[in-house]
Design an enzyme around this catalytic site. Structure first.
Site, mmCIF file in Angstrom:
data_model
loop_
_atom_site.group_PDB
_atom_site.id
_atom_site.type_symbol
_atom_site.label_atom_id
_atom_site.label_comp_id
_atom_site.label_asym_id
_atom_site.label_seq_id
_atom_site.Cartn_x
_atom_site.Cartn_y
_atom_site.Cartn_z
ATOM 1 N N ARG A 271 5.273 13.400 -7.773
ATOM 2 C CA ARG A 271 4.190 13.336 -6.680
ATOM 3 C C ARG A 271 3.255 12.523 -6.749
ATOM 4 O O ARG A 271 2.220 12.572 -8.123
ATOM 5 C CB ARG A 271 3.760 15.019 -6.585
ATOM 6 C CG ARG A 271 4.917 15.704 -5.967
ATOM 7 C CD ARG A 271 4.213 17.215 -5.395
ATOM 8 N NE ARG A 271 5.545 18.285 -5.364
ATOM 9 C CZ ARG A 271 6.707 17.861 -4.347
ATOM 10 N NH1 ARG A 271 6.493 16.940 -3.434
ATOM 11 N NH2 ARG A 271 7.609 18.478 -4.342
ATOM 12 N N ASN B 108 4.273 -1.511 -1.978
ATOM 13 C CA ASN B 108 3.075 -2.410 -1.763
ATOM 14 C C ASN B 108 3.413 -3.358 -2.938
ATOM 15 O O ASN B 108 3.801 -3.091 -4.196
ATOM 16 C CB ASN B 108 1.680 -1.849 -2.125
ATOM 17 C CG ASN B 108 1.263 -0.700 -1.034
ATOM 18 O OD1 ASN B 108 1.677 -1.105 -0.108
ATOM 19 N ND2 ASN B 108 1.022 0.472 -1.425
ATOM 20 N N VAL C 246 -1.003 -0.311 -8.857
ATOM 21 C CA VAL C 246 -0.274 0.034 -10.377
ATOM 22 C C VAL C 246 0.808 -1.242 -10.410
ATOM 23 O O VAL C 246 1.796 -1.036 -9.640
ATOM 24 C CB VAL C 246 0.190 1.567 -10.464
ATOM 25 C CG1 VAL C 246 0.721 1.547 -11.708
ATOM 26 C CG2 VAL C 246 -0.852 2.196 -10.207
ATOM 27 N N HIS D 186 6.990 0.706 -7.645
ATOM 28 C CA HIS D 186 7.279 2.159 -7.313
ATOM 29 C C HIS D 186 7.443 2.042 -6.039
ATOM 30 O O HIS D 186 6.496 1.094 -5.119
ATOM 31 C CB HIS D 186 5.987 2.932 -7.582
ATOM 32 C CG HIS D 186 4.686 2.374 -7.260
ATOM 33 N ND1 HIS D 186 4.108 1.312 -8.097
ATOM 34 C CD2 HIS D 186 3.829 2.825 -6.255
ATOM 35 C CE1 HIS D 186 2.905 1.099 -7.348
ATOM 36 N NE2 HIS D 186 2.773 1.952 -6.322
ATOM 37 N N HIS E 12 6.811 4.301 -2.518
ATOM 38 C CA HIS E 12 6.152 5.525 -1.929
ATOM 39 C C HIS E 12 7.044 6.184 -1.069
ATOM 40 O O HIS E 12 7.600 5.642 -0.008
ATOM 41 C CB HIS E 12 4.747 5.299 -1.137
ATOM 42 C CG HIS E 12 3.713 4.740 -2.006
ATOM 43 N ND1 HIS E 12 2.597 5.242 -2.416
ATOM 44 C CD2 HIS E 12 3.677 3.461 -2.350
ATOM 45 C CE1 HIS E 12 1.926 4.590 -3.122
ATOM 46 N NE2 HIS E 12 2.503 3.601 -3.268
HETATM 47 P P1 AMP Z 1 -0.072 1.421 -5.198
HETATM 48 O O1 AMP Z 1 -1.341 1.088 -4.440
HETATM 49 O O2 AMP Z 1 1.194 1.222 -4.339
HETATM 50 O O3 AMP Z 1 0.071 0.644 -6.437
HETATM 51 O O4 AMP Z 1 -0.152 3.002 -5.147
HETATM 52 C C1 AMP Z 1 -0.264 3.778 -6.486
HETATM 53 C C2 AMP Z 1 -0.384 4.790 -6.329
HETATM 54 O O5 AMP Z 1 -0.531 5.740 -7.729
HETATM 55 C C3 AMP Z 1 -1.582 5.459 -5.542
HETATM 56 O O6 AMP Z 1 -1.080 6.123 -4.458
HETATM 57 C C4 AMP Z 1 -2.249 6.369 -6.731
HETATM 58 O O7 AMP Z 1 -2.611 8.029 -6.013
HETATM 59 C C5 AMP Z 1 -1.118 6.892 -7.424
HETATM 60 N N1 AMP Z 1 -1.308 7.277 -8.687
HETATM 61 C C6 AMP Z 1 -1.850 6.801 -9.876
HETATM 62 N N2 AMP Z 1 -2.101 7.169 -11.011
HETATM 63 C C7 AMP Z 1 -1.191 8.355 -10.648
HETATM 64 C C8 AMP Z 1 -0.709 9.436 -11.664
HETATM 65 N N3 AMP Z 1 -1.079 9.399 -12.905
HETATM 66 N N4 AMP Z 1 -0.040 10.130 -11.013
HETATM 67 C C9 AMP Z 1 0.387 10.113 -9.896
HETATM 68 N N5 AMP Z 1 0.076 9.277 -9.145
HETATM 69 C C10 AMP Z 1 -0.635 8.325 -9.478
#
Ligand code: AMP
Length: 116
Positions: free
Chosen positions: A25, A87, A96, A100, A102
């Site tokens: 999540r 993204n 990140v 990944h 979403h």
């Molecule tokens: P993005 O902008 O697509 O790189 O999304 C990164 C996502 O990672 C964001 O929606 C954050 O809320 C989520 N995120 C960052 N750190 C963590 C973590 N430790 N556990 C779960 N989700 C995370």
């Protein structure tokens, strides 16, 4: 940070897992279902993964995404649907740099992108 999650150094709320991918999540959920699916291999972005991952990793990753949608009750088998978003890079506003996807659902999600 997601590499540390894979190594078990940071706790996560795991939803599903197979040999090639992990689903957990999002810590800042934007919808009732907001799950991130990451490959266990090291890929920075969607295009890196799609170009360089071996077929069994791509299949394992995609199957886990489908498992998550079904498990969360948002697949079209009995649910109301979902959105899968990857993204990439600065314009995609990727935060990140570990690929990944979403998986978002559980409410009407609105326009595909916000303006500006
Ligand atoms: P993005 O902008 O697509 O790189 O999304 C990164 C996502 O990672 C964001 O929606 C954050 O809320 C989520 N995120 C960052 N750190 C963590 C973590 N430790 N556990 C779960 N989700 C995370």
């Amino acid at each position: 940070i997601f590499a540390r999650i894979l190594r078990g150094e940071i706790p996560n709320d795991t939803v599903a897992e197979n040999d090639h991918a992990l689903a957990f999540r999002d810590i800042t959920p934007r919808a009732p279902t907001h799950v991130l699916v990451i490959p266990k291999g090291k890929y920075v972005s969607f295009d890196d993964f799609a170009t360089n991952a071996p077929p069994d990793e791509i299949t394992g990753f995609m199957r886990l995404c489908a498992d998550v949608a079904r498990q969360e009750g948002v697949s079209l088998e009995g649910g109301n649907g979902f959105r899968a978003i990857a993204n990439a890079g600065p314009d995609g506003m990727q935060e990140v740099p570990h690929f990944h996807l979403h998986i978002l659902g559980g409410r009407r999600l609105g326009a595909l992108v916000a303006d500006g």
